[in-house]
Design an enzyme around this catalytic site. Structure first.
Site: not given
Ligand code: PEP
Ligand code: MG
Length: 900
Positions: A22, A91, A100, A102, A335, A451, A579, A634, A766, A785, A787-790, A853, A873
């Site tokens: 603002k 304000r 609304g 603050m 704005r 959740h 997978r 994989r 990973e 590649s 594996g950003t989950n693990d 991935c 990629y």
């Molecule tokens: C990961 O770990 O990012 C991955 C792509 O493998 P997964 O999710 O199957 O463990």
């Molecule tokens: Mg994995």
């Protein structure tokens, strides 16, 4: 010395961090020469200092005094002066709008003396006393924390006493009495008098605004909107102008173009003789801007000019709040306006056509999340709808079903073919089966990271959460909203893109944008009305531009030919992750079981041999679907026990059978195997490459199946481009062992089949160790590649399945993070490892190809990060491919932090 106070003549729209949204825009309008009531902004830095130290910085008082004196000079009036008072509003205004949430206090400067002065100069005593009672009421509630019902009750009693139905019917004398009563309430509740000294009012109001940053509702709002808790709010002190000074005054809101369709032209609402909050509160019926033109032509003409100027200057849709005080127009706020997903794409297209912005800029005006909203089926916008309530837009789409209150009912009814909507106060992991069985989920509690929201988004289920007006009693099987009660079996319709909850069974219409994405622009616009055609064309234009400019390729995670085809239609440039474990489920599970149970090498080999043709056929179909594009396969990743029966269930089965004296030899044998495979921490156990090095022949089978499938496709004249990927590698030695074997098998198949096979071999990164030793590992890898989950699990030490439901909400409440690191990459921790891994990879092997991935491959903020560290990629689920294309384009044209 730090400057904590800026007047509106110093500052501009790019200083939102310091001046709040603002304040920055008020400064910008002032700079443009628009009629902004003079004032000044106290910085977010002052607020942060106050919140950290529990008191305002020592210099603040002096700086406010200086600015106030300048303001008084400019206006020729003194704050709260008895004869001709200057009044100000105080304000809040944070960097991100928190409507609304603050505090705001109007009419600061009124006291027992200046109220008389205000009455005299305005020539309206009633107005002056009404303003004074509003000040005590607002100040009492927000600054002195008195229950607002105390004032409201007194007001009602006063109206009864004087036989007045509405506030305006109260006479001056009644208002004078009311002010006395209000002052008494202040005395009773706080033990002190309502402050008469104007400067004390001002200082107290400023502190109250600082403090309001941390109220429970503000914190809750920030959690839901993922706004960091440490930004603080700015405070704007602004000369009061009054829209309620009779029939030549008024107040309103306006947009430079229609925020829901994007149509150009000015839109808005106006109320004569009213204050700002009257418009927003919706108590009185407003008139359109066009009608304002007939009643107040001069200020209207000026407003139109200002709107035009603002849109040209901001080069975007703007919204404004304005007031007309006795014929003079004042601009109170502007704005860049919020808009629907539909309008965002259309407006971006329109502004390009009007040559106000370039295509690159247009790309920055839309987001991947907006595109997602447009891809889901929608509730028929033309149908009859009765809105019941609104919650958080947690997972987009339209869901129409009958109410169920628990998972068991959801599952039972869904099995009987009914479409059900799971309605819960909040969900927990026990609700999973019900969530799967339902078309949508509605909860009364919890934000976008609850959740319900996290799980629903994960499985692509429509979800509205945190609809707090709902009272849900699962035992009584009732849902109460206002004076309406709904029970099991009643129809509801929810819109997960807007958070709206409607009564009854609304019609769902397929998404025209989805049809375009699947069938192309020519088929995509067939039979559409003009409005929808404009939308689809705008989406096409922006996506095409994103494809043209983006640096990142977009692949998909797919493990069936159907998914591969679908993803390809949606623009995937290959498969980044197949997978293979999904290919060993169903009927084939017994073959894996046989392999695990085998006691001799021959038995094991024969089980593997039986799997080979099946696996090969899967690959043939997928390679065909992805002909000419890379397909990364994989090798088996999960621990083997995932293919075996559950330990507890099997133990019970065996025990029961034994008790009956009818033991099943195979079950007993299986139980021994299950016990043997059992691990305390399977996520860190025998899985990935460790499995390949432990279970003889397993990876060999998969490599052979892939090589043979590629040969078959070549012989059929295709252009297969398979790649072999090894999971969970932590050391180059692991990779080397697998690589040697794989290369041997590929060469063997090539020779047997008489074809040339090019099959790059690479690894997932990973594990932290893999990222840290990437330079070495890259010597044996054609690609990485991430594996950003693990990698997130192993970097944080979080077991995703356990932690998300157990304490993530708590972590977000406490501000440990604003978004789950499984959803958006944790740049400073996990991201750092990705960056190290990428740098190491390129140092060890300059030609290495780098991708990602994990789920983050489809997340807008993460995509911008991957672009910034130079990956080649991203790979994501088929449905997210268009989002990733758009965001990869946005990453190229924008700065790497910008995602919204
Ligand atoms: C990961 O770990 O990012 C991955 C792509 O493998 P997964 O999710 O199957 O463990
Ligand atoms: Mg994995």
């Amino acid at each position: 010395m730090t400057t904590y106070v800026y007047d509106f003549e110093h500052g501009d729209k790019d200083q939102k961090d310091l001046l709040g949204g603002k304040g920055a825009n008020l400064a910008e309008m002032t700079k443009l020469g628009l009629p902004v009531p003079p004032g000044f902004t106290i910085t977010t830095e002052a607020c942060r200092a106050y919140l950290e130290q529990g008191q305002a910085p020592a210099e603040l008082g002096v700086q406010v005094t200086k600015e106030l004196r300048l303001l008084e000079q400019k206006m020729g009036r003194r704050l709260g002066n008895a004869d001709d008072p200057l009044l100000v509003s105080v304000r809040s205004g944070a960097k991100f709008s928190m409507p609304g949430m603050m505090e705001t206090v109007l009419n600061i400067g009124l006291n027992d003396d200046s109220v008389e002065g205000l009455g005299r100069i305005g020539g309206d005593e009633r107005f002056a006393w009404d303003s004074y009672r509003r000040l005590i009421q607002m100040f009492g509630a927000t600054v002195m924390h008195i229950e607002s019902s105390r004032f409201a009750d007194a007001l009602d009693a006063k109206k009864d006493e004087h036989g007045a139905k509405t506030d305006p019917e109260l006479s001056v004398d009644a208002l004078r009495e009311l002010v006395d009563e209000y002052k008494q309430i202040v005395r009773d509740e706080t033990g002190r008098d309502f402050p008469q000294w104007p400067r004390e009012q001002l200082d107290m109001a400023i502190i109250a605004v600082f403090k309001s940053w941390n109220t429970e509702r503000a914190r809750l709002y920030r959690r839901r909107e993922r706004i960091p808790h440490d930004l603080g709010t700015a405070v704007n002190v602004c000369t009061m102008v009054f829209g309620n000074m009779g029939d030549t005054s008024g107040t309103g809101v306006a947009f430079t173009r229609d925020p829901s369709t994007g149509h150009s032209g000015h839109y808005g609402d106006y109320l004569i003789n009213a204050q700002g909050e009257d418009v927003v509160a919706g108590i009185r019926n407003t008139m359109s801007l066009a009608d304002m033109g007939t009643h107040h032509p001069e200020p209207f003409k000026q407003l139109e000019q200002n709107l035009h100027l603002l849109e040209t200057h901001y080069r975007d849709l703007c919204d404004v709040e304005f007031t007309v005080e006795r014929g003079k127009l004042w601009m109170l706020q502007t704005r860049v306006g919020k808009r629907t997903a539909n309008a965002a794409f259309r407006i971006a297209g329109q502004l390009v056509d009007e040559q106000l912005i370039t295509m690159n800029e247009a790309l920055e005006r839309v987001t991947g999340e907006q595109l997602v909203q447009l891809m889901f089926p929608q509730l028929d916008p033309d149908g009859d709808r009765t809105l019941l309530t609104r919650g958080m837009a947690a997972s987009p789409g339209a869901a129409v079903g009958t109410i169920v209150f628990d998972s068991a009912a959801a599952v039972a009814k869904a099995e009987a073919g009914e479409k059900v909507l799971l309605v819960r106060r909040e969900t927990n992991p026990d609700d999973l089966s019900g969530m799967i069985a339902s078309v949508g989920i509605l909860t009364a509690r919890g934000g976008k990271t609850s959740h319900a929201a996290v799980v629903a988004r994960g499985m692509g289920r429509t979800c509205v959460c945190g609809a707090e007006e709902l009272q849900i009693d699962a035992n009584a099987k009732t849902m109460v909203v206002g004076d309406r009660t709904f029970g099991e079996g009643d129809w509801l319709s929810i819109d997960g893109a807007t958070g709206e909850v409607f009564e009854g069974e609304l019609e769902v219409v397929p998404s025209p944008v989805m049809r375009y994405l699947e069938e192309g622009i020519e088929r995509g616009v067939e039979g559409l009305d003009d409005e929808t055609t404009e939308l689809v064309k705008a989406v096409d234009r922006l996506l095409t531009h994103a494809d043209k400019v983006r640096r990142l390729d977009v692949r998909t995670n797919a493990d069936t030919a159907d998914d591969s085809r679908r993803a390809r239609q949606l623009g995937a440039q290959g498969i980044g992750l197949c997978r293979t474990e999904h290919m060993f489920l169903g009927d084939r599970r017994v073959l894996i079981e046989r392999m695990i149970l085998a006691t001799s090498d021959e038995d094991k080999q024969s089980a593997l041999d039986a799997l080979l043709p099946l696996q090969r056929q899967d690959f043939v179909e997928m390679l065909e679907a992805m002909d000419g594009l890379p397909m990364t396969v994989r090798l088996l990743d999960p621990p083997l026990h995932e293919f075996l029966p559950d330990l507890t269930e099997l133990s019970v089965k065996v025990a029961v059978a034994e008790a009956k004296g009818e033991p099943d030899a195979r079950d007993v044998e299986l139980l021994t195997a299950v016990r043997k495979q059992h691990e305390s921490n399977p996520m860190l156990g025998l899985r990935g490459v460790r499995l390949g090095l432990t279970v003889k022949g397993l990876f060999a089978l998969q490599v052979r199946a892939l090589a043979e499938a590629a040969a078959i496709r070549k012989q059929a004249g295709g252009d297969p481009r398979p790649e072999v990927m090894v999971p969970l590698v932590g050391s180059i030695n692991e990779l080397d062992l697998i690589r040697d074997e794989a290369e041997r098998i590929i060469a063997e198949v090539a020779e047997q089949q008489g074809v040339e096979l090019q099959m790059p071999i690479g690894t997932m990164i990973e594990l932290p160790r893999a990222a840290l030793t990437a330079e070495r590992i890259a010597e044996s890898a054609d690609f990485f590649s991430f594996g950003t989950n693990d990698l997130t699990q192993t970097t944080w030490g979080f077991s995703r399945d356990d932690v998300e439901a157990a304490f993530f909400t708590n972590y977000m409440d406490k501000g440990v993070f604003t978004v789950s690191p499984f959803e958006t990459i944790d740049r400073t921790g996990v991201g750092r490892l990705v960056q190290l891994g990428a740098e190491g990879g390129r140092a060890g092997n300059p030609g290495i190809h780098l991708g990602v991935c994990g789920e983050h491959g489809g997340d807008p903020a993460s995509i911008h990060f991957f672009d910034s560290v130079g990956l080649d990629y991203v790979s994501c689920s088929p449905f997210r491919v268009p989002v990733a294309r758009l965001e990869a384009g946005r990453a190229t044209v924008g700065d790497s932090d910008a995602t919204a």
